[in-house]
Design a protein around this motif. Structure first.
Motif, mmCIF file in Angstrom:
data_model
loop_
_atom_site.group_PDB
_atom_site.id
_atom_site.type_symbol
_atom_site.label_atom_id
_atom_site.label_comp_id
_atom_site.label_asym_id
_atom_site.label_seq_id
_atom_site.Cartn_x
_atom_site.Cartn_y
_atom_site.Cartn_z
ATOM 1 N N ASN A 36 -52.173 0.296 -55.434
ATOM 2 C CA ASN A 36 -53.134 0.087 -56.520
ATOM 3 C C ASN A 36 -53.447 -1.387 -56.750
ATOM 4 N N LEU A 37 -53.006 -2.236 -55.842
ATOM 5 C CA LEU A 37 -53.219 -3.670 -56.035
ATOM 6 C C LEU A 37 -54.632 -4.105 -55.684
ATOM 7 N N CYS A 38 -55.073 -5.131 -56.409
ATOM 8 C CA CYS A 38 -56.228 -5.919 -55.984
ATOM 9 C C CYS A 38 -55.704 -7.308 -55.682
ATOM 10 N N ARG A 39 -55.917 -7.765 -54.439
ATOM 11 C CA ARG A 39 -55.491 -9.128 -54.086
ATOM 12 C C ARG A 39 -56.724 -10.016 -54.011
ATOM 13 N N ILE A 40 -56.602 -11.202 -54.562
ATOM 14 C CA ILE A 40 -57.740 -12.104 -54.712
ATOM 15 C C ILE A 40 -57.391 -13.493 -54.202
ATOM 16 N N ALA A 41 -58.361 -14.142 -53.558
ATOM 17 C CA ALA A 41 -58.211 -15.560 -53.206
ATOM 18 C C ALA A 41 -59.497 -16.282 -53.574
ATOM 19 N N VAL A 42 -59.343 -17.473 -54.108
ATOM 20 C CA VAL A 42 -60.521 -18.247 -54.508
ATOM 21 C C VAL A 42 -60.609 -19.504 -53.636
ATOM 22 N N HIS A 43 -61.813 -19.767 -53.156
ATOM 23 C CA HIS A 43 -62.052 -20.901 -52.243
ATOM 24 C C HIS A 43 -63.250 -21.720 -52.724
ATOM 25 N N GLN A 44 -63.202 -22.990 -52.390
ATOM 26 C CA GLN A 44 -64.341 -23.864 -52.661
ATOM 27 C C GLN A 44 -64.579 -24.661 -51.369
ATOM 28 N N PRO A 45 -65.303 -24.049 -50.416
ATOM 29 C CA PRO A 45 -65.359 -24.632 -49.073
ATOM 30 C C PRO A 45 -65.930 -26.052 -49.076
ATOM 31 N N LEU A 46 -65.248 -26.921 -48.391
ATOM 32 C CA LEU A 46 -65.664 -28.321 -48.246
ATOM 33 C C LEU A 46 -65.877 -28.984 -49.599
ATOM 34 N N GLN A 47 -65.250 -28.424 -50.626
ATOM 35 C CA GLN A 47 -65.323 -28.994 -51.985
ATOM 36 C C GLN A 47 -66.751 -29.078 -52.507
ATOM 37 N N LYS A 48 -67.620 -28.255 -51.985
ATOM 38 C CA LYS A 48 -68.995 -28.269 -52.475
ATOM 39 C C LYS A 48 -69.107 -27.366 -53.703
ATOM 40 N N ASP A 49 -70.314 -27.158 -54.161
ATOM 41 C CA ASP A 49 -70.458 -26.469 -55.448
ATOM 42 C C ASP A 49 -70.619 -24.951 -55.335
#
Lengths: 346, 346, 346, 346
Positions: free
Chosen positions: C291-304
């Motif tokens: 029942n898990l939701c796994r999440i990852a957050v990225h900000q590629p090349l530190q752009k917006d």
């Protein structure tokens, strides 16, 4: 250019026929029929054909079948037997990819297919379209019964042994594995990805319709009555789209034969049978999209059980490709014309 | 809580053991070792375990194995036999999931595994861990040889027939199909998705290491010498992750037995063997992730060939699950403890 | 033990509910209904349940639903809205896994689902069952609208950004990929193995029914009108059975936030949301059956542009598992009860 | 017949080149090299080629490359740049399927590929082999840098919009999905069937080597500096062997354009780009084994986000097929020669 018709073009076999014939230099598909999809572009159902053909499905009763040189039936069992007599009478030659004309015995047909045969008088008129056995008869045939997929793989595996009377005919086992396309394009729960992927199972162990067809072929090769052949036939469903792998077993009744050499010699002139080197394990992917049957023969630990492995693409050598091979033979074309396709791998 | 160690935890078998033991109410995994991945979190390799365990792989020579009540070896063949004598001497009980202690005959072991056995004196001391055969011996065993995956599926399929002397022991065939996880987590071209998906092939037809293990078990069940058992064993690789399907054939030497009833009676008290109703076709997906073996027995067309179909999850009943079942027996826990998992379907 | 009913048990969602509830220590499934399969054993359709339950499908109109403490609807859209008012009147609490009560606006519902809503007065009475948003309301709810699979994955990915007003609401994109089980167990050509395996495609780009559901949830989180949220939603069909991967994009409207910390804090108390370490790529297999939701957050090349990856099992957190989670909340059980399953891997 | 060499023939790209060239009526493969497999028959590694070719892998330093009219490099990045100058000096034309000559800026190359470039002077000499952009330059090129797989799919999807200055270059997103063959035939755990089947994940979100290649191409098409193009590029691994699906997003900077017509006109003369009818969803299987790129353009709900879907076979139009297309252009053959293969479906 010969004029070709396909009756029943929405299934995988019909579509495969069309793909092969569109690339065939001497065949022109003038009609492909479908009751359910009449008027629709073939390329809508088969997006690989977009840009290759602009054919639309014709209504079966409006299709110019009588104007064809040769008509393929890629219909469910029981359809061809109703329409073939009329076409034959008009001089159209026919290759039936269904089972309608595969068995010689109308009673046996009725028993396994659950309905009386509509034109039993044609059962002996039809030629069983396994070129490796009946090439000569196919040349002149008006009606060819294209073999089933399992029967093709199993007969090609066992025929050399039986022709040379090397195995006990009461000991035969064919453990066969098929990709899911063998079950057709029908909307069935049983062939959904969610029901077949990551799964393996046997089916029809109590009796599969391809059993009497195989036994008939083996008995003929061994020049014995069908009662003298005891074959245990267990088909399995494999989580892949295409391919049949037959693993065939028999007790050797004669010792000392060089089986490798026997198989190589038996098939030396066959363009679509590849006897692999000793110790090989043929892979279904090596024949995907191609008309080849690859075979390896083993005698594990030098004991008296022979194991023959054979692989085909069930939709090509097991159906549409073999049908085109038969067409080539019937129409006098080189047998490999339009069929020299290499499997795409990986 | 019993203290448990796992030697060799990076492979699929070790990880499956860990998954099962983490959910086991009486087992505490105190160490899991890996030479290659020492120091790394297990959950990095097995992302399903993230949040479930914070275990890291220990260096094998620093792991507190001697402090364990029981140690599992999930190592390549040939590793356990070097370390087990020392652990046994310290009173640690051992279950080896590799093949080191499965064969009784050291010469036969050397022949099939290509190296001399390191402690042949333990071969008779080890108990073969098929609970359906050796439950009593396993209770007191210090060293259990956990069966191979194919041998589990094939023996459970054939034992009832052999125990009751119903089949010709010279006629046995086991045509087995395995998912790719049976080949392990090694970095091999042969088990890449691109080499195995949409493909089916046999392998090891000339002779597979599980053959002597099966023959030994069948011979013991039939109370005959291993020379009296002739088994043709052909394994195949199937394009799926988990699951083994064994299709076993034999010639009945006695007519008239109600095979369905025989099988049901034989396994009536077994918690992990499910004899399915007559005419069933067990599916590998029905046991995925579970410790069950499902079996169906057929006698096609009422002839004298019996066909037994059995399915297991190769990593559970074929490896880690059976090992936990053995642990439960050894440590006096209820046999099903921690193993009552239902397969996830679809 | 609470008495539980399942209406519509033949589909994958109903079967998954049953699997979870059979292992739930406080729930007793007293009826599971099916019009098409009434009288048949559930284990015939779902062989994994053989030996686990002897339930048979009840006729819907004979099922003891009124005697249940809680009834789940796992029916096609449009069914529950006809039966729920009667059950509510009898004091039975309901969780609907279909879309009948997900949208607040009856006109919008009619537009997207192609039929007028049968009981629009219940649309505001129903509680949207995303526990991470509405846990308090769910506790007392009589009627819970269980979220769609895509809406669960996308909302959990985007909510932290929207709650904290960090993204331009006009820039949102959700590129989602689903396994084939999301399309259900219906007999459709489009979900055959032969049509979906070895294939990848988008669908419904012109507009998918989950779009208004997601927009409604995001607008509420951002405390704006739904017109102020512009989301481009493109679902894709992936050749696997289970799993959803949502790749969500937005333009950051505020610079300098530590997004990793923000996500971790936002979900720190959530038992079924796992914010992975920086630079992670969650895998659908890591949550299969869980029942898990796994999440990852990225900000590629530190752009917006922020990229949020989230994975769920579409049949668990995206359907049946979340429904059980809601049941646990409604009935006062620990929220994780019966849901602590580890994904089986590989 | 032109004499052709292939350097690096064991990988999937090299084998696919060989398959295509063996069927090409004007090309004769005189050598295919491999350090690791020298002396071995190609057909042992690629069983589909058994009976089609008897070529064996040559030692790289003994292969008659200098006698070839054209040499393909299907080697890992960094190999071709060391050998190409020598071959060019001998008048041999070269197509490099690796990344060595794709970027114009040697510093950028060094940064993304982790090593200094060996012959930066050739970077401007090489022609980027995307025929739909550089057909004229390719005709006379001595050295062609064959595009990457993702760059082919993404550029063909976005070029019409950028050429006509219809999208905000700061808003571009390419969400791409690739089959596992894109990762090559190396023995890596990460591409085992057991690690990739029934799984979906993103990878390289922080920065993938194909990003600068795509940006370079888009900037050139838009006649802007590469700094003016902001592309968020997120690749994903899909559980299938072949195929790339690119889902590309951009904000329209100009309203009212008939995008369908624009795309159709843009590619009207391109033999290998198929702009599908409005509302289409191209499928990867429709181009498997073929050199086609199929594209559909959408403007969901008529808002200002444009969505372009494109599919290719990563090993054909994304590698070997495009290389043969380039060869045809360079050597003056009809551009479609040897490339008119229809995808096999199902």
């Amino acid at each position: 250019m010969k004029r070709i018709g396909i009756v029943g073009g929405t299934g995988y076999t019909g579509a495969e026929l069309l793909r092969l014939l569109l690339a065939h230099p001497e065949a022109e598909v003038v009609t492909i029929t479908s009751r359910a999809e009449q008027g629709r572009e073939v390329a809508e159902l088969y997006p690989n054909l977009r840009g290759i053909t602009s054919l639309r499905f014709d209504r079966p009763d409006e299709a110019p079948l009588a104007d064809c040189d040769l008509v393929f039936f890629a219909t469910p069992n029981g359809v061809a037997m109703k329409q073939v007599p009329g076409l034959l009478a008009q001089g159209v030659r026919v290759i039936d990819l269904a089972a309608d004309f595969r068995l010689h015995d109308a009673n046996q047909w009725a028993e396994w297919y659950g309905q009386p045969h509509h034109c039993p008088e044609l059962l002996d008129f039809a030629v069983y379209g396994l070129p490796e056995v009946n090439r000569q008869l196919i040349q002149e045939a008006q009606l060819v019964a294209n073999p089933g997929c399992y029967p093709t793989a199993v007969q090609l595996a066992l025929l050399p042994l039986i022709k040379h009377k090397l195995v006990d005919l009461q000991s035969l086992i064919a453990d066969t594995k098929s990709g899911v396309s063998g079950a057709g394009r029908g909307a069935n729960v049983g062939t959904l990805l969610c029901e077949t992927s990551e799964n393996f199972k046997a089916y029809g162990v109590a009796g599969h319709r391809h059993l009497p067809e195989i036994v008939q072929g083996l008995a003929q090769a061994g020049q014995v009555d069908i009662q003298q052949v005891a074959l245990t036939f267990v088909p399995h469903l494999t989580p892949m789209i295409r391919g049949i792998h037959a693993t065939c077993y028999g007790k050797l009744s004669v010792a000392g034969t060089n089986l490798q050499e026997l198989f190589e010699q038996h098939y030396i002139h066959e363009p679509f049978v590849d006897v692999m080197p000793a110790s090989s394990h043929p892979e279904t992917r090596s024949v995907k999209g191609s008309n080849l049957c690859r075979i390896a023969v083993h005698q594990p630990l030098q004991k008296d059980t022979v194991v023959v492995l054979s692989v085909i693409d069930n939709l090509v050598k097991g159906a549409a490709g073999q049908a085109v091979q038969n067409m080539n033979i019937m129409l006098g074309f080189p047998e490999q014309l339009g069929l020299q396709v290499t499997a795409v791998l990986p």
